[in-house]
Every structure is written in structure tokens, then in C-alpha cells.
Design a protein around this motif. Structure first.
Motif, PDB file in Angstrom:
ATOM      1  N   ILE A 139       0.867  -1.054   0.128  1.00  0.00           N
ATOM      2  CA  ILE A 139      -0.048  -0.026   0.020  1.00  0.00           C
ATOM      3  C   ILE A 139       0.846   1.214   0.166  1.00  0.00           C
ATOM      4  O   ILE A 139       1.952   1.265   0.787  1.00  0.00           O
ATOM      5  CB  ILE A 139      -0.814  -0.005   1.436  1.00  0.00           C
ATOM      6  N   LYS A 140       0.446   2.049  -0.790  1.00  0.00           N
ATOM      7  CA  LYS A 140       1.483   3.360  -1.032  1.00  0.00           C
ATOM      8  C   LYS A 140       2.830   3.166  -1.608  1.00  0.00           C
ATOM      9  O   LYS A 140       3.084   2.054  -2.074  1.00  0.00           O
ATOM     10  CB  LYS A 140       1.543   4.105   0.283  1.00  0.00           C
ATOM     11  N   ASN A 141       3.645   3.710  -0.940  1.00  0.00           N
ATOM     12  CA  ASN A 141       5.280   3.668  -1.533  1.00  0.00           C
ATOM     13  C   ASN A 141       5.989   2.544  -0.821  1.00  0.00           C
ATOM     14  O   ASN A 141       6.964   2.946  -0.300  1.00  0.00           O
ATOM     15  CB  ASN A 141       5.927   4.553  -1.817  1.00  0.00           C
ATOM     16  N   LYS A 142       5.493   1.297  -1.120  1.00  0.00           N
ATOM     17  CA  LYS A 142       6.274   0.205  -0.349  1.00  0.00           C
ATOM     18  C   LYS A 142       6.301   0.288   1.003  1.00  0.00           C
ATOM     19  O   LYS A 142       7.171  -0.359   1.591  1.00  0.00           O
ATOM     20  CB  LYS A 142       7.837  -0.050  -0.836  1.00  0.00           C
ATOM     21  N   SER A 143       5.588   1.335   1.536  1.00  0.00           N
ATOM     22  CA  SER A 143       5.722   1.559   3.263  1.00  0.00           C
ATOM     23  C   SER A 143       5.126   0.667   3.959  1.00  0.00           C
ATOM     24  O   SER A 143       5.338   0.354   5.024  1.00  0.00           O
ATOM     25  CB  SER A 143       5.163   3.174   3.422  1.00  0.00           C
ATOM     26  N   ARG A 144       3.919  -0.065   3.432  1.00  0.00           N
ATOM     27  CA  ARG A 144       3.417  -0.957   4.151  1.00  0.00           C
ATOM     28  C   ARG A 144       2.977  -2.295   3.270  1.00  0.00           C
ATOM     29  O   ARG A 144       2.360  -2.234   2.185  1.00  0.00           O
ATOM     30  CB  ARG A 144       1.929  -0.636   4.631  1.00  0.00           C
ATOM     31  N   GLN A 145       3.475  -3.516   3.858  1.00  0.00           N
ATOM     32  CA  GLN A 145       2.665  -4.880   2.842  1.00  0.00           C
ATOM     33  C   GLN A 145       1.481  -5.074   3.101  1.00  0.00           C
ATOM     34  O   GLN A 145       0.701  -4.882   4.221  1.00  0.00           O
ATOM     35  CB  GLN A 145       3.704  -5.753   3.661  1.00  0.00           C
ATOM     36  N   LEU A 146       0.662  -5.525   2.127  1.00  0.00           N
ATOM     37  CA  LEU A 146      -0.749  -5.671   1.974  1.00  0.00           C
ATOM     38  C   LEU A 146      -0.599  -7.190   1.442  1.00  0.00           C
ATOM     39  O   LEU A 146      -0.114  -7.251   0.368  1.00  0.00           O
ATOM     40  CB  LEU A 146      -1.316  -4.865   1.183  1.00  0.00           C
ATOM     41  N   TRP A 147      -1.477  -8.086   1.940  1.00  0.00           N
ATOM     42  CA  TRP A 147      -1.437  -9.433   1.258  1.00  0.00           C
ATOM     43  C   TRP A 147      -3.005  -9.575   0.743  1.00  0.00           C
ATOM     44  O   TRP A 147      -3.931  -9.000   1.515  1.00  0.00           O
ATOM     45  CB  TRP A 147      -1.293 -10.446   2.496  1.00  0.00           C
ATOM     46  N   VAL A 148      -3.007 -10.382  -0.257  1.00  0.00           N
ATOM     47  CA  VAL A 148      -4.152 -10.670  -0.576  1.00  0.00           C
ATOM     48  C   VAL A 148      -4.411 -12.305  -0.413  1.00  0.00           C
ATOM     49  O   VAL A 148      -3.840 -12.909  -0.945  1.00  0.00           O
ATOM     50  CB  VAL A 148      -4.348 -10.217  -2.318  1.00  0.00           C
ATOM     51  N   PHE A 149      -5.477 -12.790   0.444  1.00  0.00           N
ATOM     52  CA  PHE A 149      -5.702 -13.975   0.560  1.00  0.00           C
ATOM     53  C   PHE A 149      -6.799 -14.587  -0.497  1.00  0.00           C
ATOM     54  O   PHE A 149      -7.882 -13.583  -0.470  1.00  0.00           O
ATOM     55  CB  PHE A 149      -6.278 -14.358   1.945  1.00  0.00           C
ATOM     56  N   ILE A 150      -6.882 -15.680  -1.203  1.00  0.00           N
ATOM     57  CA  ILE A 150      -7.774 -15.924  -2.054  1.00  0.00           C
ATOM     58  C   ILE A 150      -8.051 -17.432  -1.688  1.00  0.00           C
ATOM     59  O   ILE A 150      -7.364 -18.083  -1.498  1.00  0.00           O
ATOM     60  CB  ILE A 150      -7.234 -15.901  -3.599  1.00  0.00           C
ATOM     61  N   ALA A 151      -9.376 -17.717  -1.949  1.00  0.00           N
ATOM     62  CA  ALA A 151      -9.957 -19.118  -2.125  1.00  0.00           C
ATOM     63  C   ALA A 151     -10.697 -19.569  -3.384  1.00  0.00           C
ATOM     64  O   ALA A 151     -11.331 -18.668  -3.903  1.00  0.00           O
ATOM     65  CB  ALA A 151     -11.038 -19.018  -0.987  1.00  0.00           C
ATOM     66  N   LEU A 152     -10.285 -20.613  -3.639  1.00  0.00           N
ATOM     67  CA  LEU A 152     -10.581 -21.131  -5.142  1.00  0.00           C
ATOM     68  C   LEU A 152     -11.370 -22.800  -4.960  1.00  0.00           C
ATOM     69  O   LEU A 152     -10.885 -23.257  -4.225  1.00  0.00           O
ATOM     70  CB  LEU A 152      -9.378 -21.434  -5.980  1.00  0.00           C
TER      71      LEU A 152
END
Ligand SMILES: [Zn+2]
Length: 345
Positions: A139-152
């Protein structure tokens, strides 16, 4: 609705929030002519709400009402977004203000989300083989990591849901909670689950799936400098016999991960375009989920219908994941998605 492409009735209702008959099915709605807007040469359908005594447009079933674009532009924005273009790039291609395009995408994302949840809940989906995984972004300029969890759902390649958050129990918990709500849980079969080694899935499953019979296999891949060195299998619940054929893997979800990296601008590696906020990220993910499940044919879901290789004879029947899982009976398009009467909660 004639030739309804979804496997549930979609009765018309009044979408105007200030109307006494808002979203009531106990109201008469009839077609009431067509109209042309300044921005669209294609005519749009008008309806008459008998209970409230007013007319409304078919675009009233989404937030695109009064958003000054043509159906063609809305469709192009959705398509370009699902090809991985950022809102800035889409605005540039269409010669529109970026704020306008962001409003369109927001409306499309919200409607896609609403329609997906509505169809899953009203028609129902059987989840036989669940794969879950997580992808990183910033999120923003690499200042905060954000994870996307997905289910298939692996058998049908249906992308059930996703969650954005930290790489922790709480995001996995929300993911499993979401898919638990969407699925129909019969007791005639044992659910297969495969994930990577992240303990959060194990915790979420044991906490939330206590009343569902499942077998669970963790695939642990060790990489050195991005090269795969070893693959280990841990049967957390159940044994090897519960995962017959080619099911002892997480490859389908990894394939979806790849697709998403290409198709979501915010997930591309080494990009300058990290997302500025989580809400926008979520909107782009919903547009992609809708496109993937309902609009695009999935190559591995095609069925050979003709064995002779003659020219001009149809060889395959194509399917979308939503067709395979039983929510729709044909491919949907963006226009249908925009004007489909799906109630708000
Ligand atoms: Zn009304």
C-alpha cells in the motif's frame, strides 16, 4: 426476463432509495419506453414504478446512474481494468478525467461484489475441493505490505472470495468465514483442502469448520533464490487416500495467482503503481473476480463436443467457472451486470 443467463429469477424492483416501495417485490414495475442520454447514443430502458408513481432508468440498478458515460465506456473501463491497466492508464486511453474513471470502477466493483454474493447465496455453491493461498503487495510507496488472501474451488476453477490484510490469523479467519457463508455444506462428501504451510489456515479451519467433514493437506515448498528445491506434504487431517488423482497439490490456485499478477495492476511486480488505499484495491479485485468467474471462458473447462476434425464444425463447448459451478447457464457480459436487478442488503 427472457433468456435469463443466471440460474435464479431476477424480478424487477424499485431501486430508488427515497421511494416508499424501495426494493419491495410487492410492487408493480413495467417497461416505460426508452431514452437517449447525451453520453450514449444507444437507447436505455425506462421503467415505471407503480407503487411510487415514478419512472426510473435501467442504470438505476447500479451506481452508474448519472455518471456521464456510455455503456461502451463502462464496458471498456471494466475490460481494461481486468487486463491490468491502472485507473490513470484507463483515463488516458479513454480521454476521461481520472476521477470520473475511478467513480465508474467503484460502481462496477460494488455491483460485481453485490451480484457475486447474491448469486452464491441464492443459487448456492458446492465446494468440493478448496485451495487457499496468499499474495503480497504494497500500500502506498512500499511503506506497508498488504496481503491478498484468495480461495478457489478447484474442480470448477471458481474463485470463491478474497480478503485483504496482514499475513496473520485474522485475515485467514475472515477468508474462511466468508467462504463458509457462501458454500452449501452437505454431509455426503468430505471436503478436500490444500494450502501452503501458513499456520493461519489451519487455525481458521479448525476454528470455523468444526461442523464440516474435511481432509486437509499442507504443501510445503522450499525455495532457494526462487528456485524450487523440495516439496513436502503434510496430511494435517485425513491421509493420502483422501486426495486421489492429481489433487495433492496447490497448483490450481498458483495458476490463479499468476493470472492475478498479470491482471491486477496493483499486484504486478516491480511496478511504480502500488495502490494508494485498500478500498480501491478491493474494487479492482472485485472487477477481476467478476470478469474471471462470470465473463471469461476458462480454457481448462472446455468440453469436446465433436470428435471429427472437420472445418466449420464446433469442436468445443466453452464454460466459465460460474457455469461450471451452476450459477449461470451462459457467459455474462458487463452490460448485463450493470442492469441486472440485484437488491442491496
Ligand atoms: Zn419507486
Amino acid at each position: 426476463m427472457q433468456n435469463n443467463p443466471v440460474n435464479t429469477d431476477l424480478p424487477l424492483f424499485c431501486p430508488r432509495k427515497d421511494c416508499v416501495c424501495y426494493q419491495s417485490y410487492d410492487n408493480k414495475i413495467t417497461k416505460d419506453g426508452i431514452y437517449i442520454t447525451k453520453s450514449d447514443s444507444k437507447p436505455r430502458q425506462m421503467f415505471f414504478c407503480h407503487g411510487g408513481g415514478h419512472r426510473f432508468s435501467e442504470t438505476g440498478y447500479s451506481e452508474l446512474f448519472g455518471k456521464h458515460g456510455s455503456f461502451k465506456e463502462y464496458e471498456q473501463a471494466a475490460k481494461l481494468s481486468s487486463y491490468g491497466l491502472s485507473p490513470d492508464a484507463i483515463a488516458d486511453v479513454l480521454g476521461r478525467d481520472v476521477r470520473t474513471v475511478e467513480q465508474w470502477l467503484k460502481a462496477l466493483g460494488h455491483k460485481g461484489q453485490r451480484m457475486h454474493l447474491f448469486l452464491c447465496l441464492s443459487v448456492g455453491i458446492s465446494i468440493l475441493f478448496l485451495q487457499m493461498d496468499e499474495l503480497w503487495s504494497y500500500i502506498k510507496n512500499k511503506s506497508r505490505q498488504l496481503w491478498v488472501f484468495i480461495a478457489l474451488e478447484s474442480e470448477t476453477k471458481f474463485w470463491i472470495c478474497f480478503e485483504l490484510g496482514s499475513r496473520t490469523n485474522s485475515t485467514a479467519y475472515r477468508l474462511v468465514k466468508g467462504l463458509k457463508k457462501l458454500g452449501k455444506w452437505g454431509h455426503d462428501h468430505i471436503l478436500k483442502v490444500t494450502t501452503d504451510k501458513l499456520a493461519a489456515y489451519k487455525n481458521a479451519l479448525s476454528k470455523l469448520m468444526g461442523d464440516v467433514k474435511y481432509s486437509y493437506l499442507q504443501i510445503v515448498k522450499r525455495r532457494v533464490k526462487r528456485r524450487l528445491v523440495t516439496v513436502k506434504k503434510f496430511f494435517v487431517k485425513g491421509a493420502a487416500k483422501d486426495f486421489p488423482g492429481k489433487t495433492q497439490n496447490t497448483s490450481f490456485i498458483e495458476r490463479l495467482n499468476n493470472t492475478l499478477r498479470q491482471h491486477v495492476s496493483y499486484l504486478q511486480r516491480k511496478t511504480l503503481g502500488y495502490c494508494k488505499n485498500k478500498a480501491n484495491f478491493s474494487i479492482i479485485m472485485w472487477i477481476n473476480l467478476f470478469n474471471y468467474n462470470y465473463i471469461q471462458f476458462h480454457k481448462s473447462l472446455r468440453v469436446r463436443v465433436n470428435d471429427n476434425k472437420e472445418k466449420f464444425v464446433r469442436q468445443f463447448e466453452h464454460n466459465t467457472p460460474a457455469m461450471k459451478i451452476g450459477l449461470t447457464n451462459s457467459q455474462l457480459n458487463w452490460r448485463f451486470m450493470i442492469i441486472a436487478p440485484i437488491p442491496r442488503k
